[in-house]
Design a protein around this motif. Structure first.
Motif, short mmCIF file in Angstrom:
data_model
loop_
_atom_site.label_atom_id
_atom_site.label_comp_id
_atom_site.label_asym_id
_atom_site.label_seq_id
_atom_site.Cartn_x
_atom_site.Cartn_y
_atom_site.Cartn_z
N THR A 1 0.80 -1.23 0.00
CA THR A 1 0.00 0.00 0.00
C THR A 1 0.83 1.28 0.00
O THR A 1 0.57 2.17 -0.82
N PRO A 2 1.85 1.42 0.86
CA PRO A 2 2.62 2.67 0.82
C PRO A 2 3.34 2.90 -0.52
O PRO A 2 3.56 4.04 -0.92
N GLN A 3 3.66 1.83 -1.21
CA GLN A 3 4.38 1.95 -2.47
C GLN A 3 3.48 2.33 -3.64
O GLN A 3 3.95 2.92 -4.62
N VAL A 4 2.20 1.99 -3.56
CA VAL A 4 1.30 2.23 -4.69
C VAL A 4 0.25 3.30 -4.42
O VAL A 4 -0.54 3.63 -5.30
N LYS A 5 0.21 3.82 -3.20
CA LYS A 5 -0.81 4.79 -2.82
C LYS A 5 -0.82 5.98 -3.78
O LYS A 5 0.19 6.62 -4.02
N GLY A 6 -1.96 6.24 -4.37
CA GLY A 6 -2.12 7.34 -5.31
C GLY A 6 -1.62 7.02 -6.72
O GLY A 6 -1.78 7.82 -7.61
N LYS A 7 -1.02 5.86 -6.89
CA LYS A 7 -0.46 5.49 -8.19
C LYS A 7 -1.14 4.29 -8.81
O LYS A 7 -0.83 3.92 -9.92
N ALA A 8 -2.05 3.65 -8.05
CA ALA A 8 -2.76 2.48 -8.56
C ALA A 8 -4.09 2.36 -7.82
O ALA A 8 -4.20 2.76 -6.66
N ASP A 9 -5.06 1.79 -8.49
CA ASP A 9 -6.38 1.59 -7.91
C ASP A 9 -6.31 0.53 -6.81
O ASP A 9 -5.79 -0.56 -7.02
N GLY A 10 -6.83 0.87 -5.64
CA GLY A 10 -6.77 -0.03 -4.49
C GLY A 10 -7.48 -1.35 -4.71
O GLY A 10 -7.00 -2.40 -4.27
N LYS A 11 -8.61 -1.32 -5.40
CA LYS A 11 -9.35 -2.56 -5.67
C LYS A 11 -8.53 -3.48 -6.57
O LYS A 11 -8.49 -4.68 -6.36
N PHE A 12 -7.89 -2.89 -7.57
CA PHE A 12 -7.06 -3.69 -8.47
C PHE A 12 -5.92 -4.33 -7.70
O PHE A 12 -5.63 -5.52 -7.86
N VAL A 13 -5.26 -3.55 -6.85
CA VAL A 13 -4.14 -4.07 -6.07
C VAL A 13 -4.60 -5.21 -5.17
O VAL A 13 -3.97 -6.28 -5.14
N ALA A 14 -5.70 -5.01 -4.45
CA ALA A 14 -6.20 -6.05 -3.56
C ALA A 14 -6.56 -7.32 -4.32
O ALA A 14 -6.25 -8.43 -3.87
N ASN A 15 -7.19 -7.17 -5.48
CA ASN A 15 -7.55 -8.33 -6.28
C ASN A 15 -6.32 -9.09 -6.76
O ASN A 15 -6.31 -10.32 -6.79
N GLN A 16 -5.28 -8.34 -7.13
CA GLN A 16 -4.04 -8.99 -7.60
C GLN A 16 -3.34 -9.72 -6.45
O GLN A 16 -2.84 -10.82 -6.64
N VAL A 17 -3.32 -9.10 -5.28
CA VAL A 17 -2.70 -9.74 -4.12
C VAL A 17 -3.44 -11.04 -3.82
O VAL A 17 -2.83 -12.10 -3.64
N LYS A 18 -4.75 -10.97 -3.79
CA LYS A 18 -5.58 -12.14 -3.49
C LYS A 18 -5.34 -13.24 -4.52
O LYS A 18 -5.17 -14.40 -4.20
N SER A 19 -5.29 -12.84 -5.78
CA SER A 19 -5.08 -13.79 -6.87
C SER A 19 -3.70 -14.46 -6.77
O SER A 19 -3.59 -15.67 -6.93
N LEU A 20 -2.67 -13.66 -6.53
CA LEU A 20 -1.33 -14.22 -6.46
C LEU A 20 -1.15 -15.13 -5.25
O LEU A 20 -0.47 -16.16 -5.34
N LEU A 21 -1.77 -14.78 -4.13
CA LEU A 21 -1.66 -15.63 -2.95
C LEU A 21 -2.46 -16.92 -3.11
O LEU A 21 -2.05 -17.96 -2.61
N ALA A 22 -3.56 -16.85 -3.81
CA ALA A 22 -4.37 -18.04 -4.02
C ALA A 22 -3.69 -19.00 -5.01
O ALA A 22 -3.86 -20.21 -4.92
N GLY A 23 -2.88 -18.45 -5.90
CA GLY A 23 -2.22 -19.27 -6.92
C GLY A 23 -0.97 -19.96 -6.44
O GLY A 23 -0.41 -20.79 -7.14
#
Length: 93
Positions: free
Chosen positions: A70-92
């Motif tokens: 979060t501190p690295q992407v704040k204001g530079k990426a959509d939070g929902k997209f980031v959360a979905n990617q984290v969830k996807s990568l951890l599930a994989g």
């Protein structure tokens, strides 16, 4: 900007092209003042680095990863997209 994107989506669903056009012009003006957005590949690289750094292995570790990302992407990426990617990568894993 987020509210305008939501409004734009609703106006387009409702067939209100006149209102949608106004929102699009506002977004074009506002985009000039926003910080540059990270690409999807850049966000995914940051997430993968955070997963390695935290040693996360399951979706239960999402909080640890998000705390680093979060501190690295704040204001530079959509939070929902980031959360979905984290969830996807951890599930994989």
């Amino acid at each position: 900007v987020k509210q305008r994107h939501e409004s734009l989506s609703e106006f387009e669903k409702g067939g209100r092209d006149d209102l949608a056009a106004g929102i699009k012009s506002e977004l074009a003006i506002l985009a000039k003042y926003l910080p540059a957005q990270l690409s999807e590949d850049e966000v995914i690289a940051i997430i993968k680095a955070a997963i390695s750094k935290t040693g996360a292995t399951t979706p239960k570790d999402m909080g640890k990863v998000m705390g680093v990302v979060t501190p690295q992407v704040k204001g530079k990426a959509d939070g929902k997209f980031v959360a979905n990617q984290v969830k996807s990568l951890l599930a994989g894993q």
